[in-house]
Design an enzyme around this catalytic site. Sequence first.
Site, mmCIF file in Angstrom:
data_model
loop_
_atom_site.group_PDB
_atom_site.id
_atom_site.type_symbol
_atom_site.label_atom_id
_atom_site.label_comp_id
_atom_site.label_asym_id
_atom_site.label_seq_id
_atom_site.Cartn_x
_atom_site.Cartn_y
_atom_site.Cartn_z
ATOM 1 N N ASN A 16 0.872 -1.179 0.000
ATOM 2 C CA ASN A 16 0.000 0.000 0.000
ATOM 3 C C ASN A 16 0.909 1.228 0.000
ATOM 4 O OD1 ASN A 16 -1.813 2.038 0.544
ATOM 5 N ND2 ASN A 16 -2.211 1.404 2.670
ATOM 6 N N TRP A 17 1.018 1.845 -1.161
ATOM 7 C CA TRP A 17 1.940 2.989 -1.265
ATOM 8 C C TRP A 17 1.401 4.230 -0.554
ATOM 9 C CZ3 TRP A 17 3.724 3.059 -7.135
ATOM 10 C CH2 TRP A 17 4.588 1.980 -7.355
ATOM 11 N N LYS A 18 0.149 4.204 -0.166
ATOM 12 C CA LYS A 18 -0.489 5.386 0.436
ATOM 13 C C LYS A 18 -0.285 6.601 -0.488
ATOM 14 C CE LYS A 18 0.366 3.351 4.910
ATOM 15 N NZ LYS A 18 0.313 3.521 6.357
ATOM 16 N N HIS A 102 -9.320 0.653 5.620
ATOM 17 C CA HIS A 102 -8.000 0.942 6.207
ATOM 18 C C HIS A 102 -8.191 1.944 7.348
ATOM 19 C CE1 HIS A 102 -3.884 2.328 6.669
ATOM 20 N NE2 HIS A 102 -3.509 1.253 6.003
ATOM 21 N N GLU A 104 -6.564 4.403 8.348
ATOM 22 C CA GLU A 104 -6.339 5.819 8.036
ATOM 23 C C GLU A 104 -7.590 6.438 7.418
ATOM 24 O OE1 GLU A 104 -2.656 5.399 5.860
ATOM 25 O OE2 GLU A 104 -1.625 4.919 7.731
ATOM 26 N N GLU A 174 -4.906 -5.185 11.133
ATOM 27 C CA GLU A 174 -3.960 -4.084 11.262
ATOM 28 C C GLU A 174 -4.218 -3.348 12.566
ATOM 29 O OE1 GLU A 174 -2.107 -2.915 7.300
ATOM 30 O OE2 GLU A 174 -3.804 -1.613 7.663
ATOM 31 N N GLY A 180 2.446 2.151 10.700
ATOM 32 C CA GLY A 180 3.280 3.326 10.472
ATOM 33 C C GLY A 180 3.997 3.829 11.709
ATOM 34 N N SER A 215 3.822 -2.184 10.441
ATOM 35 C CA SER A 215 5.278 -2.107 10.550
ATOM 36 C C SER A 215 5.967 -3.441 10.269
ATOM 37 C CB SER A 215 5.675 -1.552 11.921
ATOM 38 O OG SER A 215 5.089 -0.283 12.123
ATOM 39 N N GLY A 236 2.900 -0.965 4.369
ATOM 40 C CA GLY A 236 2.927 0.446 4.005
ATOM 41 C C GLY A 236 4.362 0.810 3.668
ATOM 42 N N GLY A 237 5.073 1.316 4.671
ATOM 43 C CA GLY A 237 6.438 1.804 4.476
ATOM 44 C C GLY A 237 7.350 0.845 3.716
HETATM 45 C C1 PEP Z 1 -0.544 -0.011 6.138
HETATM 46 O O1 PEP Z 1 -0.578 1.136 5.713
HETATM 47 O O2 PEP Z 1 -1.490 -0.772 5.887
HETATM 48 C C2 PEP Z 1 0.612 -0.424 6.935
HETATM 49 C C3 PEP Z 1 0.619 -1.616 7.471
HETATM 50 O O3 PEP Z 1 1.632 0.490 7.070
HETATM 51 P P1 PEP Z 1 3.090 0.203 7.708
HETATM 52 O O4 PEP Z 1 3.581 -1.087 7.108
HETATM 53 O O5 PEP Z 1 3.901 1.370 7.307
HETATM 54 O O6 PEP Z 1 2.894 0.079 9.185
#
Ligand code: PEP
Length: 253
Positions: A16-18, A102, A104, A174, A180, A215, A236-237
């Site tokens: 997920n590039w956000k 999600h 966010e 999640e 994040g 993470s 994400g990251g």
């Molecule tokens: C996400 O955005 O779904 C996520 C898990 O982010 P991160 O891996 O950066 O925690």
Amino acid sequence: MSKASNAKRRQLVVGNWKMNGNLRENASLLAEVVAGWQGEHKSDVVICPPYPYLMHTHSLLAGSAIMLGAQTVNQYDKGAYTGEVSASMLADLDCKFVIIGHNERRRMQGETDEQVAHQFVAVQQAGLTPILCVGESLQDREQGCHLETIGRQLNAVFAHTGKDVFKNAVLAYEPVWAVGTGKTATPEQAEEVHRFMRAQLPDLADEIRILYGGSVKAHNAQQLFALPDIDGALLGGASLDADEFLAICSAAD
Ligand code: PEP
């Protein structure tokens, strides 16, 4: 149920590039990712770029086994919804998966359990696979009501769709406090929730894929993927770094 005893569940890694990237960075990231993910694999990989880059990403993934996904969707098919994108539009662009619910979007865009349930239906009606995200806040976790929260988020969709349609769906656990933040749920914490989620779908327990997100990095992926109820990751990251991303995909493979 051990993973080894169940060949039906292919591991899945979703990036997920956000709201990150641009034409140049995306091209260079995907050149590395595509080159590093050649040939046959036992697991599936999906990239979810921001909407404006869907077509570009689609062309950069041409000829590769990596699939295209989207980060969100509107519940309606068309009409006066300025700025919104429908599931049929995503299908038109050859998206295969759509992340919904999600945290966010729940927190920043105020998306409700009910809207998420409608999005779930819209995604399936367009022939795509929803990746339904659920997860508890830090407060829920500290108060020990994390399973209650996750049960509520799942039930909101079950009440609207029934459980059979989850045959064509992916779940993602999640924990909000781990997304994040650099904090990861311990393997025990993650496995407890994944087991709980799987138990909510007893008829599909052998086949429903449940991803962990929060993470995940190359250094902790292997340990998480070894757990019996974890079938891959939502990243994400780590999806913005080709080496990190490929190392996690390989750990799932
Ligand atoms: C996400 O955005 O779904 C996520 C898990 O982010 P991160 O891996 O950066 O925690």
